[in-house]
Design a protein around this motif. Structure first.
Motif, PDB file in Angstrom:
ATOM      1  N   ALA A  39       0.827  -1.210   0.000  1.00  0.00           N
ATOM      2  CA  ALA A  39       0.000   0.000   0.000  1.00  0.00           C
ATOM      3  C   ALA A  39       0.860   1.259   0.000  1.00  0.00           C
ATOM      4  N   PRO A  40       0.347   2.350  -0.593  1.00  0.00           N
ATOM      5  CA  PRO A  40       1.112   3.599  -0.644  1.00  0.00           C
ATOM      6  C   PRO A  40       1.237   4.302   0.709  1.00  0.00           C
ATOM      7  N   ARG A  41       0.281   4.110   1.611  1.00  0.00           N
ATOM      8  CA  ARG A  41       0.332   4.723   2.948  1.00  0.00           C
ATOM      9  C   ARG A  41       0.022   3.651   3.988  1.00  0.00           C
ATOM     10  N   PRO A  42       0.222   3.958   5.289  1.00  0.00           N
ATOM     11  CA  PRO A  42       0.025   2.921   6.310  1.00  0.00           C
ATOM     12  C   PRO A  42      -1.380   2.294   6.287  1.00  0.00           C
ATOM     13  N   VAL A  43      -1.389   0.976   6.489  1.00  0.00           N
ATOM     14  CA  VAL A  43      -2.654   0.240   6.550  1.00  0.00           C
ATOM     15  C   VAL A  43      -2.753  -0.442   7.907  1.00  0.00           C
ATOM     16  N   ALA A  44      -3.973  -0.824   8.288  1.00  0.00           N
ATOM     17  CA  ALA A  44      -4.190  -1.403   9.615  1.00  0.00           C
ATOM     18  C   ALA A  44      -4.331  -2.916   9.541  1.00  0.00           C
ATOM     19  N   LYS A  45      -4.029  -3.570  10.675  1.00  0.00           N
ATOM     20  CA  LYS A  45      -4.242  -5.028  10.789  1.00  0.00           C
ATOM     21  C   LYS A  45      -5.717  -5.246  11.081  1.00  0.00           C
TER      22      LYS A  45
END
Ligand code: ATP
Ligand code: MG
Length: 435
Positions: free
Chosen positions: A340-346
């Motif tokens: 992903a281009p920016r932070p993603v969540a679990k």
């Protein structure tokens, strides 16, 4: 004579029976009357011949308004022409209570039916849904108990938000103000340190400010939380649970699904096939390549995008790794994700096929107090309200995950309903809180 349920009488297939129930339909000529009698187990046609019954029976049979309560004694016989293949030849008919003219006839507006919901509940349509609802909640309890989970009950009055302040219902609490629960989650996170694996099925309140066909202001959420579990394992539990629910309904409610005219072949894949898992970023790619839909990375999936995606599948689908920036404060960043281009969540959602969309939302829970504080501040929450919650990170913190399943969303999908309102007995939405 002892009263027999209509369903049991039909199973027996013959003999003299005494039935208690309500008049579902009534018609008569000069010599014969027909009453279709209903009880909780089903309906059956009763024939009343003027020449063969006493006068009181004949009067009751010809004067019975729909929904009058009646006692009918007679002989059960096979009859191909009768709606359920069986018929009662009545010997005695008595009112238990003669009803006034019933206000519900055919072809009434949905709004009127909501106004008389207390009476409309008796319809075959709503009572079939309520029977399926009973199977669904029963299956949820059975599933978690089979897998070693404890039932844990959360408070409903809560001092602070779990899912963001904008959908909180405020309640006067003596001289203070509290809110109705939006989720059991913060309390569940406290309980896993004692019980490790827990679940509940509880009322949940969100002041949803738009009318949609899938949001209620009061609904039931079935949630689970487990210590030492990551979001991946957690999403597998969600798949197993939903499959277990669908199997239970297919096993126990064929009759009700038939009354609802549900195309059962659309449900069967969810009972037998494996549910796929995709990431949010992969979903955006699929929507673009296969449906020409452009969703900007960072936007939540809207109803129409969920529908387009689900038109490519015949089972529920798990979507993981939504952008951290649009997620609730407790969902941790997945530092390992490079796609992903920016932070993603679990985190993960489960989407149902056809047009039903999100039925489950879940995630791992952040164990980093600083990250939690930052996310709360970014969401405009008062950090001091959550101090007790940070204690859960201070004293023997462990990795843990959980999810919530929308009971009415699952029922609406299984029953093939147009609107979530009919998945709950007395729906509460922005513009409906009566009766
Ligand atoms: P949505 O985006 O559809 O509003 P959400 O992301 O707010 O859902 P969660 O907070 O993840 O939902 O809640 C868990 C589950 O509870 C959802 O997957 C859904 O099945 C159900 N749910 C949430 N809000 C409602 C509502 N207002 N009415 C009925 N069910 C709901
Ligand atoms: Mg919501």
């Amino acid at each position: 004579m002892k009263r027999v349920m209509i369903g049991d009488a039909i199973k027996e297939g013959k003999g003299k029976v005494q039935l208690w129930g309500w008049v579902h339909r009534q018609r008569n000529s000069n010599e014969m009357a027909f009453i279709v009698l209903r009880d909780a187990s089903g309906i059956i046609q009763c024939v009343i011949k003027k020449a063969e019954v006493d006068n009181e029976s004949w009067i009751a049979a010809t004067k019975a308004n729909v929904e009058s309560s009646m006692e009918i004694l007679g002989e059960l016989k096979k009859d191909e022409r009768a709606p359920t293949g069986f018929e009662i030849v009545a010997e005695k008919v008595r009112f238990i209570y003669k009803g006034d003219a019933f206000p519900i006839a055919k072809d009434l507006s949905p709004e009127f039916l909501l106004d008389v919901r207390h009476l409309w509940l008796r319809s075959q349509y709503l009572s079939s849904i309520m029977k399926i609802r009973s199977t669904v909640t029963g299956a949820i309890h059975e599933f978690f108990r089979l897998h070693g989970y404890f039932e844990f009950t959360p408070p409903i009055f809560t001092p602070a938000a779990c899912e963001g302040g904008s959908t909180l219902f405020e309640v006067k609490y003596f001289e203070n103000k509290v809110y109705l629960s939006q989720s059991w989650q913060l309390y569940a996170e406290a309980a896993i340190f004692a019980l490790e694996k827990i679940y509940d099925v509880s009322p949940t309140f969100r002041s949803e400010k738009s009318s949609t066909s899938r949001h209620l202001a009061e609904f039931w959420m079935a949630e689970m939380e487990a210590a030492f579990m990551d979001y991946k394992e957690c999403s597998e539990v969600a798949k197993d649970e939903v499959q277990f629910i669908v199997k239970s309904v297919l096993k126990k409610n064929q009759e009700e699904l038939k009354i609802l005219k549900r195309d059962v072949s659309k449900l069967e894949p969810a009972a037998t096939k494996k549910f796929p898992t995709l990431t949010y970023t992969q979903v955006l790619k699929m929507l673009k390549e296969k449906r020409g839909l452009d969703v900007k990375w960072g936007k939540d999936l809207r109803t129409i995008e969920e529908r387009e995606l689900m038109s490519m599948f015949d089972t529920p689908v798990i979507v993981t790794h939504y952008p951290k920036e649009i997620m609730a404060f407790y969902k941790p960043v997945d530092a390992e994700d490079k796609e992903a281009p920016r932070p993603v969540a679990k985190c993960f959602d489960m989407l149902a096929p056809e047009t039903y969309g999100e039925i489950v939302g879940g995630s791992e829970r952040d164990t980093d107090i600083e990250a939690l504080k930052q996310a709360l501040e970014a969401g405009g929450e008062k950090v001091e309200n959550y101090d007790w919650y940070f204690d859960l990170r201070r004293f023997g913190s462990v990795k843990h995950s959980g999810y919530g399943l929308g009971v009415e969303r699952v029922i609406a999908w299984i029953c093939g309903l147009e609107n979530i309102r009919d998945a709950i007995p007395f729906p509460r939405t922005m513009d409906r809180w009566k009766p």
